[in-house]
Design an enzyme around this catalytic site. Structure first.
Site, PDB file in Angstrom:
ATOM      1  N   TYR A 112       0.829  -1.208   0.000  1.00  0.00           N
ATOM      2  CA  TYR A 112       0.000   0.000   0.000  1.00  0.00           C
ATOM      3  C   TYR A 112       0.864   1.259   0.000  1.00  0.00           C
ATOM      4  CZ  TYR A 112      -2.898  -3.767   1.720  1.00  0.00           C
ATOM      5  OH  TYR A 112      -3.505  -4.971   1.880  1.00  0.00           O
ATOM      6  N   TYR A 137     -12.270  -7.266   6.209  1.00  0.00           N
ATOM      7  CA  TYR A 137     -11.117  -7.323   5.300  1.00  0.00           C
ATOM      8  C   TYR A 137     -10.872  -8.786   4.947  1.00  0.00           C
ATOM      9  CZ  TYR A 137      -6.506  -7.185   3.288  1.00  0.00           C
ATOM     10  OH  TYR A 137      -5.461  -7.351   2.415  1.00  0.00           O
ATOM     11  N   LYS A 183      -1.918 -16.716   7.602  1.00  0.00           N
ATOM     12  CA  LYS A 183      -1.104 -15.934   8.534  1.00  0.00           C
ATOM     13  C   LYS A 183      -0.305 -16.786   9.541  1.00  0.00           C
ATOM     14  CE  LYS A 183      -2.639 -11.287   7.911  1.00  0.00           C
ATOM     15  NZ  LYS A 183      -3.926 -10.927   7.289  1.00  0.00           N
ATOM     16  N   ASP A 205     -13.688 -16.425   7.778  1.00  0.00           N
ATOM     17  CA  ASP A 205     -12.308 -16.079   7.438  1.00  0.00           C
ATOM     18  C   ASP A 205     -11.526 -15.965   8.742  1.00  0.00           C
ATOM     19  OD1 ASP A 205      -9.928 -14.859   6.825  1.00  0.00           O
ATOM     20  OD2 ASP A 205     -10.791 -13.371   5.467  1.00  0.00           O
TER      21      ASP A 205
HETATM   22  C1  LIG Z   1      -4.432 -10.885   5.935  1.00  0.00           C
HETATM   23  C2  LIG Z   1      -5.819 -11.323   5.718  1.00  0.00           C
HETATM   24  C3  LIG Z   1      -6.242 -11.831   4.467  1.00  0.00           C
HETATM   25  C4  LIG Z   1      -5.334 -11.876   3.267  1.00  0.00           C
HETATM   26  O1  LIG Z   1      -4.247 -12.728   3.464  1.00  0.00           O
HETATM   27  P1  LIG Z   1      -2.920 -12.545   2.550  1.00  0.00           P
HETATM   28  O2  LIG Z   1      -2.054 -13.687   2.962  1.00  0.00           O
HETATM   29  O3  LIG Z   1      -2.368 -11.199   2.889  1.00  0.00           O
HETATM   30  O4  LIG Z   1      -3.355 -12.645   1.134  1.00  0.00           O
HETATM   31  C5  LIG Z   1      -7.550 -12.261   4.351  1.00  0.00           C
HETATM   32  N1  LIG Z   1      -8.409 -12.199   5.399  1.00  0.00           N
HETATM   33  C6  LIG Z   1      -8.029 -11.739   6.604  1.00  0.00           C
HETATM   34  C7  LIG Z   1      -9.013 -11.729   7.727  1.00  0.00           C
HETATM   35  C8  LIG Z   1      -6.736 -11.267   6.799  1.00  0.00           C
HETATM   36  O5  LIG Z   1      -6.375 -10.770   7.996  1.00  0.00           O
END
Ligand SMILES: *Cc1c(COP(=O)(O)O)cnc(C)c1O
Length: 434
Positions: A26, A154, A284, A255
């Site tokens: 970004y 997000y 992550k 997610d």
């Molecule tokens: C970081 C994140 C993503 C995206 O993961 P990347 O490995 O950066 O592509 C998707 N959803 C959530 C909740 C996140 O924190």
């Protein structure tokens, strides 16, 4: 003397070169804010090229839960490296993928039964969306092809994932004209079950009632919304979402990319609500921050549905799918987590964040202080000057990356009480400055 000189010159060289040619997240290539060169990392510390040491309060974006240079994780990578670092997953398979899958299925919600490995969280979200769309296509309801989500979310930076990020805070408004048009309702109001009012689900309930015939799935981050605003919400909201998805025949995608592996105080955040999703994304902290790996999991019901019209193959296949090095270190990271007293570690961090950040509530510039598990968030009234605040924090020996009005920390679980106090005191000091 001369070798010292040439190594300094070389260092200046690569930093200048990097600044001129390499993009950061970004960021502007033309007027970038400073980036700090890191030479090595160990425990909770990042060591800069100039010798300064800072405590990492970000866990490298939620991922380095055990800190850095972890002997058990290093050993797992080294052992796997001697056998193979990578082979394609199309037509081939390997033990690291099988062993990791077996371990994951032991720890995720019970109904999760099938795993698709990919290389990043965003891609795992794309795969989750494809699973949901293919499920309805194969079961004869192709018109169910949109998603319903909540604001402040997000889910990543690829196009499918962007379409379900918060349209305002999601950083993606540039692309709004070409994104799939999904359905948004306001983020939940109640931050815990004690604040819950039965009308809090009304907006979501009416949206799913109106749109269910065109909805493939609901997607949301369970309990903690990360990069879309660092907000927490009541488990009751998630229980109601699960109930309404069942009632209206809509799949539920959770997610857990940021929340997974203990960060919120339970291994996965949907455990706070006692619900099981239909599809789940993880990433992550999956590899303890060592490598890029993510996964999309689904239930037998979803898997069967995808194959219902017998043409069923899941239409995705990344080059580095189930990378053996990443799988091996992920398995080691999960074993290390489960063999530690992580619940106690996270509870201690939570208690200390509560005790030491509470004082920020009295500061004029502070709008809110929120703590959940090993996550501490200060929301300011005004946007933070990232460059200036980051400089001050580094002078106080702490690495944080504020964004918008938010200054927040999610430290490695292994952080000591003393080290965490350095972070909370740095936060308190920069918030107190007028
Ligand atoms: C970081 C994140 C993503 C995206 O993961 P990347 O490995 O950066 O592509 C998707 N959803 C959530 C909740 C996140 O924190």
């Amino acid at each position: 003397m001369s070798s010292q000189h040439s190594s300094n010159a070389e260092q200046v060289n690569w930093i200048d070169f990097e600044r001129a040619h390499v993009w950061h997240p970004y960021a502007s290539m033309k007027s970038p804010i400073p980036v700090y060169p890191v030479k090595r990392a160990a425990g909770v510390y990042l060591e800069f090229e100039d010798g300064r040491m800072v405590i990492d309060g970000m866990s490298s974006w939620w991922s380095a839960i055990h800190g850095y240079n972890v002997p058990e994780l290093n050993a797992a990578v080294e052992a796997q490296l001697k056998d193979m670092s990578h082979v394609m997953f199309g037509g081939l398979t390997h033990k690291p993928a099988a062993k990791l899958a077996e371990k994951l299925l032991e720890v995720v919600p019970h109904n999760m039964n099938h795993i698709f490995f990919s290389d990043s969280g965003s891609v795992s979200v794309e795969v989750a969306m494809k699973m949901a769309l293919q499920f309805w296509q194969a079961t004869g309801k192709p018109e169910k092809n949109r998603l319903l989500t909540i604001r402040s979310g997000y889910h990543g930076d690829t196009f499918g994932a962007m379409s379900v990020c918060d349209p305002d805070t999601g950083m993606h408004h540039l692309f709004s004209s070409i994104l799939a048009q999904q359905i948004f309702v306001d983020a939940p109001r109640a931050t815990c079950d004690e604040e819950w009012d039965s009308s809090d689900i009304d907006a979501f309930a009416s949206a799913i009632k109106v749109h269910h015939h065109e909805l493939a799935a609901v997607i949301l981050e369970p309990i903690v919304q990360g990069a879309g605003g660092m907000c927490f919400y009541a488990p009751e909201f998630l229980r109601q979402v699960r109930r309404l998805c069942d009632e209206h025949n809509v799949l539920l995608i959770v997610d857990e990319i940021a929340t997974g592996f203990g960060r919120t105080g339970t291994l996965f955040a949907c455990e706070h609500a006692g619900i099981e999703p239909d599809i789940m994304c993880i990433g992550k902290a999956l590899t303890g921050g060592y490598m890029s790996l993510a996964a999309t999991l689904c239930s037998t019901h979803v898997c069967d549905g995808i194959h219902a019209d017998s043409s069923g193959v899941l239409m995705h296949g990344p080059t580095f799918m189930a990378n053996p090095l990443a799988c091996a270190v992920a398995l080691a990271s999960i074993e290390l987590l489960l063999s530690s007293d992580w619940q106690m570690d996270v509870a201690k961090i939570e208690g200390q964040l509560n005790a030491e950040l509470d004082i920020c509530r009295q500061l004029d510039r502070v709008a809110d202080v929120r703590i959940k598990g090993a996550i501490g968030v200060i929301e300011m009234h005004e946007a933070i000057d990232v460059e200036q605040v980051q400089k001050e924090l580094i002078n106080l020996g702490v690495w944080l990356r504020p964004f918008g009005k938010l200054l927040y920390t999610m430290p490695p679980f292994i952080i000591s009480g003393h080290q965490l106090s350095r972070i909370t005191s740095a936060i308190t000091q920069v918030c107190a400055k007028a």
